[in-house]
Design a protein around this motif. Structure first.
Motif, PDB file in Angstrom:
ATOM      1  N   ALA A 137       0.819  -1.109  -0.095  1.00  0.00           N
ATOM      2  CA  ALA A 137       0.000   0.021  -0.004  1.00  0.00           C
ATOM      3  C   ALA A 137       0.741   1.329   0.081  1.00  0.00           C
ATOM      4  CB  ALA A 137      -0.777   0.040   1.418  1.00  0.00           C
ATOM      5  N   ALA A 138       1.821   1.139   0.733  1.00  0.00           N
ATOM      6  CA  ALA A 138       2.829   2.372   0.960  1.00  0.00           C
ATOM      7  C   ALA A 138       3.288   2.453  -0.418  1.00  0.00           C
ATOM      8  CB  ALA A 138       3.780   2.266   2.105  1.00  0.00           C
ATOM      9  N   GLU A 139       4.056   1.671  -1.131  1.00  0.00           N
ATOM     10  CA  GLU A 139       4.827   1.525  -2.222  1.00  0.00           C
ATOM     11  C   GLU A 139       3.972   2.217  -3.306  1.00  0.00           C
ATOM     12  OE1 GLU A 139       5.430  -1.599  -5.950  1.00  0.00           O
ATOM     13  OE2 GLU A 139       5.754  -2.350  -3.923  1.00  0.00           O
ATOM     14  N   LEU A 140       2.578   1.415  -3.457  1.00  0.00           N
ATOM     15  CA  LEU A 140       1.768   2.301  -4.599  1.00  0.00           C
ATOM     16  C   LEU A 140       1.321   3.485  -4.475  1.00  0.00           C
ATOM     17  CD1 LEU A 140      -0.481  -0.824  -5.156  1.00  0.00           C
ATOM     18  CD2 LEU A 140       1.518  -0.228  -6.302  1.00  0.00           C
ATOM     19  N   HIS A 141       1.160   4.101  -3.041  1.00  0.00           N
ATOM     20  CA  HIS A 141       0.725   5.485  -2.597  1.00  0.00           C
ATOM     21  C   HIS A 141       2.018   6.280  -3.018  1.00  0.00           C
ATOM     22  CE1 HIS A 141      -0.699   9.029  -0.779  1.00  0.00           C
ATOM     23  NE2 HIS A 141       0.528   9.270  -0.054  1.00  0.00           N
ATOM     24  N   GLU A 142       3.114   5.978  -2.735  1.00  0.00           N
ATOM     25  CA  GLU A 142       4.098   6.934  -3.184  1.00  0.00           C
ATOM     26  C   GLU A 142       4.545   6.992  -4.652  1.00  0.00           C
ATOM     27  OE1 GLU A 142       9.078   6.989  -2.157  1.00  0.00           O
ATOM     28  OE2 GLU A 142       7.667   5.426  -1.032  1.00  0.00           O
ATOM     29  N   LYS A 143       4.548   5.661  -5.209  1.00  0.00           N
ATOM     30  CA  LYS A 143       4.736   5.672  -6.879  1.00  0.00           C
ATOM     31  C   LYS A 143       3.664   6.248  -7.525  1.00  0.00           C
ATOM     32  CE  LYS A 143       6.716   2.448 -10.049  1.00  0.00           C
ATOM     33  NZ  LYS A 143       7.150   1.047 -10.418  1.00  0.00           N
ATOM     34  N   HIS A 144       2.484   5.881  -7.357  1.00  0.00           N
ATOM     35  CA  HIS A 144       1.497   6.460  -8.256  1.00  0.00           C
ATOM     36  C   HIS A 144       0.594   7.340  -7.729  1.00  0.00           C
ATOM     37  CE1 HIS A 144       2.792   3.303 -10.918  1.00  0.00           C
ATOM     38  NE2 HIS A 144       2.594   2.347 -10.127  1.00  0.00           N
ATOM     39  N   ASN A 145       0.590   7.785  -6.329  1.00  0.00           N
ATOM     40  CA  ASN A 145      -0.238   8.835  -5.563  1.00  0.00           C
ATOM     41  C   ASN A 145      -1.592   8.318  -5.624  1.00  0.00           C
ATOM     42  OD1 ASN A 145      -0.679  11.305  -4.314  1.00  0.00           O
ATOM     43  ND2 ASN A 145      -1.164  12.199  -6.229  1.00  0.00           N
ATOM     44  N   VAL A 146      -1.991   7.203  -5.277  1.00  0.00           N
ATOM     45  CA  VAL A 146      -3.345   6.616  -5.275  1.00  0.00           C
ATOM     46  C   VAL A 146      -3.502   6.180  -3.683  1.00  0.00           C
ATOM     47  CG1 VAL A 146      -3.464   5.788  -7.557  1.00  0.00           C
ATOM     48  CG2 VAL A 146      -2.333   4.289  -5.732  1.00  0.00           C
ATOM     49  N   ARG A 147      -4.658   5.922  -3.319  1.00  0.00           N
ATOM     50  CA  ARG A 147      -5.190   5.639  -2.094  1.00  0.00           C
ATOM     51  C   ARG A 147      -5.157   4.137  -2.016  1.00  0.00           C
ATOM     52  NH1 ARG A 147     -10.007   8.398   0.910  1.00  0.00           N
ATOM     53  NH2 ARG A 147      -9.084   7.177   2.482  1.00  0.00           N
ATOM     54  N   CYS A 148      -4.403   3.585  -1.077  1.00  0.00           N
ATOM     55  CA  CYS A 148      -4.580   1.995  -1.066  1.00  0.00           C
ATOM     56  C   CYS A 148      -4.732   1.681   0.602  1.00  0.00           C
ATOM     57  CB  CYS A 148      -3.129   1.434  -1.536  1.00  0.00           C
ATOM     58  SG  CYS A 148      -2.812   1.600  -3.099  1.00  0.00           S
ATOM     59  N   VAL A 149      -5.937   0.905   0.809  1.00  0.00           N
ATOM     60  CA  VAL A 149      -6.076   0.521   2.172  1.00  0.00           C
ATOM     61  C   VAL A 149      -5.995  -0.935   2.107  1.00  0.00           C
ATOM     62  CG1 VAL A 149      -7.948   0.610   3.928  1.00  0.00           C
ATOM     63  CG2 VAL A 149      -7.624   2.379   2.501  1.00  0.00           C
ATOM     64  N   PRO A 150      -4.947  -1.563   2.999  1.00  0.00           N
ATOM     65  CA  PRO A 150      -4.961  -3.019   3.033  1.00  0.00           C
ATOM     66  C   PRO A 150      -5.943  -3.434   4.150  1.00  0.00           C
ATOM     67  CG  PRO A 150      -3.037  -1.853   4.191  1.00  0.00           C
ATOM     68  CD  PRO A 150      -3.913  -0.953   3.612  1.00  0.00           C
ATOM     69  N   ILE A 151      -6.976  -4.449   3.990  1.00  0.00           N
ATOM     70  CA  ILE A 151      -7.928  -4.711   4.784  1.00  0.00           C
ATOM     71  C   ILE A 151      -7.741  -6.399   4.949  1.00  0.00           C
ATOM     72  CG2 ILE A 151     -10.505  -5.160   5.398  1.00  0.00           C
ATOM     73  CD1 ILE A 151     -10.772  -2.499   3.628  1.00  0.00           C
ATOM     74  N   ARG A 152      -7.471  -6.741   6.300  1.00  0.00           N
ATOM     75  CA  ARG A 152      -7.444  -8.398   6.503  1.00  0.00           C
ATOM     76  C   ARG A 152      -8.837  -8.887   6.428  1.00  0.00           C
ATOM     77  NH1 ARG A 152      -6.269  -9.886  11.655  1.00  0.00           N
ATOM     78  NH2 ARG A 152      -4.782  -8.419  11.651  1.00  0.00           N
ATOM     79  N   ALA A 153      -9.429  -9.918   5.926  1.00  0.00           N
ATOM     80  CA  ALA A 153     -10.706 -10.466   5.986  1.00  0.00           C
ATOM     81  C   ALA A 153     -10.710 -11.630   5.207  1.00  0.00           C
ATOM     82  CB  ALA A 153     -11.645  -9.447   5.392  1.00  0.00           C
ATOM     83  N   ASP A 154     -11.294 -12.821   5.844  1.00  0.00           N
ATOM     84  CA  ASP A 154     -11.502 -13.930   5.311  1.00  0.00           C
ATOM     85  C   ASP A 154     -12.896 -13.963   4.423  1.00  0.00           C
ATOM     86  OD1 ASP A 154     -12.065 -16.448   4.557  1.00  0.00           O
ATOM     87  OD2 ASP A 154     -11.824 -17.261   6.487  1.00  0.00           O
TER      88      ASP A 154
END
Length: 290
Positions: A62-79
């Motif tokens: 998420a941090a990588e994609l936000h820094e590289k492409h300036n997009v919001r990325c939210v990781p969510i753990r769920a089954d």
């Protein structure tokens, strides 16, 4: 008009700007590659994953994609095989992405999470069957149902299910796995009809991919999968391939698996605005084997 003066409209590099995608199994492997592809096109992302062991991987992605492409990325753990977890995923996504006008829309759903293990006839156990059907079939159903109220109503939505070439070629010991992926392909066609006014629904059917899942297989399994390399047009190794790929090709008798970004590119294509006339299809992403 003279051909030299003809202007061709360029496809915008951030064609998915303003859209939101949910990707299951997004912390690693093909899921992470799909996330990178969609983020490069401007898409905001919900990176779903199941295990606590993937917490750091998902956060780093998420941090990588936000820094590289300036997009919001939210990781969510769920089954995704749990209705309660799917509901919680949507609640967390709404908290992160719902606007001040209370508008919340999910534009893209990528059903990528899955399991796959070998069990030849004579050794198939009920728990092996239920694990594959629950994760590979029920999981996509429950996640897509949870997203359903928030899909667009103008045919702009995109759903991509990740199937496998295994459902077509009949690899030994993949009976249960192939059955689960065949079921997912059938569901794809049904959803395409049911959601025609809201979203296109397609599947892809990759073969082996140079990911952790493939690399941890035994050499015997890799050789088994490599039987089809001679008739797969794009599997031949050339000078531009990585040293890892070249070495592995020697060990398995020739040919290569796909790079994750190659298969992710097919998913990105199906998510583009230009792909609005393709639905209910299993789009080959296996180097030409099928």
């Amino acid at each position: 008009m003279d051909g030299s003066n003809t202007v061709t409209a360029a496809v915008p590099s951030r064609m998915l700007e303003g859209k939101l995608a949910v990707i299951s199994g997004a912390a690693r492997g093909l899921g992470a590659a799909i996330a990178r592809n969609l983020a490069s096109k401007g898409c905001s992302l919900i990176l779903n994953y199941k295990s606590t062991t993937s917490d750091q991987l998902a956060a780093a992605l998420a941090a990588e994609l936000h820094e590289k492409h300036n997009v919001r990325c939210v990781p969510i753990r769920a089954d995704i095989t749990s209705e309660a977890d799917c509901a919680a995923l949507i609640d967390a996504a709404k908290e992160a992405f719902q606007g001040p006008d209370q508008k919340f829309q999910i534009d893209i759903v990528i059903n990528n999470a899955g399991v796959g293990s070998l069990a030849p006839l004579g050794s198939i156990r009920p728990d092996h069957f239920h694990e594959h059907m629950t994760t590979n079939v029920l999981g996509p159903i429950l996640l897509t149902q949870a997203c359903l109220p928030y899909l667009p109503h103008d045919r702009s939505g995109r759903i991509v299910n990740v199937s496998s070439i295994g459902s077509f070629i009949g690899l030994p010991a993949q009976g249960v796995y192939a059955a689960s992926k065949g079921a997912l392909e059938s569901i794809t066609k049904v959803w395409a009809a049911e959601l025609a006014e809201r979203a296109t629904v397609n599947a892809i059917n990759p073969g082996p991919i140079m990911t952790e899942l493939y690399m941890c297989q035994t050499l015997e399994t890799k050789k088994l999968l490599a039987r089809w390399n001679p008739i797969t047009p794009l599997s031949q190794v050339n000078e531009s391939d990585t040293e890892e790929v070249k070495k592995l090709a020697e060990e398995i008798g020739g040919g290569r698996a796909a790079y994750d970004w190659e298969v992710a590119g097919t998913v990105g294509m199906l998510c583009s605005p230009e792909c609005r006339w393709t639905t209910g299809s299993v789009v080959s992403s296996n180097g030409g084997l099928r």
